[in-house]
Motif scaffolding. Structure first.
Motif, short mmCIF file in Angstrom:
data_model
loop_
_atom_site.label_atom_id
_atom_site.label_comp_id
_atom_site.label_asym_id
_atom_site.label_seq_id
_atom_site.Cartn_x
_atom_site.Cartn_y
_atom_site.Cartn_z
N GLU A 287 0.82 -1.22 0.00
CA GLU A 287 0.00 0.00 0.00
C GLU A 287 0.85 1.27 0.00
OE1 GLU A 287 -2.06 -3.46 1.43
OE2 GLU A 287 -0.23 -2.44 2.13
N LEU A 318 -8.32 0.03 -3.70
CA LEU A 318 -8.87 0.38 -2.39
C LEU A 318 -9.92 -0.65 -2.01
CD1 LEU A 318 -9.30 4.23 -2.82
CD2 LEU A 318 -7.84 3.11 -1.12
N ILE A 334 -5.96 6.83 -1.40
CA ILE A 334 -4.76 6.03 -1.68
C ILE A 334 -3.55 6.64 -0.96
CG2 ILE A 334 -3.13 5.39 -3.51
CD1 ILE A 334 -5.53 5.01 -5.36
#
Ligand SMILES: Cc1cc2nc3c(=O)[nH]c(=O)nc-3n(C[C@H](O)[C@H](O)[C@H](O)COP(=O)(O)OP(=O)(O)OC[C@H]3O[C@@H](n4cnc5c(N)ncnc54)[C@H](O)[C@@H]3O)c2cc1C
Length: 349
Positions: A287, A318, A334
């Motif tokens: 991530e 997501l 994000i």
């Protein structure tokens, strides 16, 4: 330096500052020497960049094989799938072989307009050491078009075997897009490696039906660039898969850009130190911005690998029930998730 949304620095002042920081650092012994062979043992990080000296690259290819080293970029633009208009584009394989491609059909008039704008569009001038780089297999689309109005229709834009489901007939020409990342959120324009200036890519490629609002996540470039076929040879710690003491960093890893090259240096450096101290190696969270780049290097197709820069398209999707249409909101989510993941990573090392 002022540069709108881009990060721009004075090259001379910036490199002077970096050199000063390195040469004054108490834990760094700076040896200005050309290295021609990878050390036989010990831990090393190779970060010799896009213009790496040939002897060292030969030493590297002795370890991984020369097929896994590219010497220049012939990069096609990468588009966000969600920005493609599927009222015009259609999914199909040639001669109904599978459905791996997104196809944008052009009528004769649309093709001629596209052709005229393409051959007259502004091109980035190559550096002296980049002249005469092109070879047949990866000719820039605009250079191919220079050869004649129909050349592209017998090449990357050939319509044979791709009938438009709306008409049942083959269009005058077709532009194909192929999946570029694991998630299928990024598609690259097949055969459209290009040296057009970025603004011109946005303007001219928007003439392709279905790509009028295309979001270009990575622009095409043609330049001298030594880089590895990362999915084939690098692990998640940026080590050579078969040589656990050799780390690769910088642009050589298969990323594109200053920030990305520096980030790979940081990632390799942290785990080289962990290895030196017999500590557990730590993968970067997918991530995070750095983790999303390394994940792309590890999971992209080795057969079609092209260097990648940081962009929103390579982050994991997501985890939301309802798709976020607002691009700015999506980007913020994000970003916030990336910062949180990176902070957790820093606290863990
Ligand atoms: C012409 C050009 C323009 C670019 N412009 C931009 C731009 O505007 N924006 C952007 O984001 N990116 C740009 N890039 C891409 C990239 O970001 C930079 O090249 C960046 O400097 C790569 O960082 P690096 O640390 O991997 O390599 P480098 O910065 O090239 O550093 C590698 C170092 O290793 C040294 N070295 C090489 N071989 C040996 C050896 N055998 N022994 C010892 N030392 C060796 C080199 O002399 C060099 O000092 C450009 C690339 C090129 C080629």
């Amino acid at each position: 330096m002022p540069a709108g949304g881009a990060l721009a620095v004075d090259r001379v002042k910036f490199s002077q500052l970096v050199t000063q920081k390195i040469s004054e650092h108490k834990n760094i012994e700076l040896v200005r020497e050309k290295v021609n062979k990878i050390p036989a043992d010990g831990i090393c990080i190779i970060a010799t960049g896009p213009l790496s000296a040939p002897e060292l690259i030969n030493s590297l290819s002795e370890k991984i094989g020369e097929n896994y080293i590219a010497f220049f970029d012939a990069v096609a633009p990468v588009i966000a799938k969600e920005s493609i208009d599927f009222n015009k584009a259609y999914v199909a394989g040639r001669y109904s072989q599978g459905d791996d491609y997104i196809n944008c059909p052009l009528s004769k008039d649309e093709y001629l307009k596209f052709y005229n704008e393409l051959v007259n569009a502004e091109r980035a001038l190559p550096h002296d050491f980049e002249k005469n780089l092109y070879f047949e297999g990866c000719m820039p689309i605009e250079v191919l078009a220079d050869r004649g109005v129909d050349t592209m229709r017998y090449g990357p834009m050939k319509p044979v075997g791709l009938p438009d489901p709306k008409t049942g007939r083959e269009p005058w020409a077709v532009v194909q897009l192929r999946q570029d990342n694991l998630e299928g959120s990024l598609y690259n324009i097949v055969g459209f490696q290009t040296g057009l200036k970025w603004g011109e890519q946005k303007r001219v490629f928007a003439l392709i039906p279905g790509l009028e609002n295309a979001e270009i996540m990575r622009y095409g470039v043609m330049h001298r660039n030594t880089s590895l076929n990362a999915p084939a040879v690098l692990d998640k710690y940026l080590r050579l898969k078969d040589f656990n003491n050799i780390f690769i960093a910088g642009q050589l890893t298969g990323v594109e850009g200053y920030m990305e090259s520096t980030a790979m240096g940081l990632a390799a450096g942290i785990n080289a130190l962990n290895l030196l101290n017999n500590k557990e190696l730590k993968p970067w969270p997918d991530e995070s911005a750095i983790g999303s780049l390394i994940r792309y290097l590890n999971t992209a197709s080795a057969k079609h690998f092209q260097p990648m820069n940081a962009n929103l398209g390579i982050f994991p999707a997501l985890d939301v029930k309802i798709k976020i249409k607002d691009k700015k909101l999506k980007a913020r989510q994000i970003r916030d998730r990336a910062i949180e993941a990176a902070q957790k990573f820093w606290e863990s090392i």
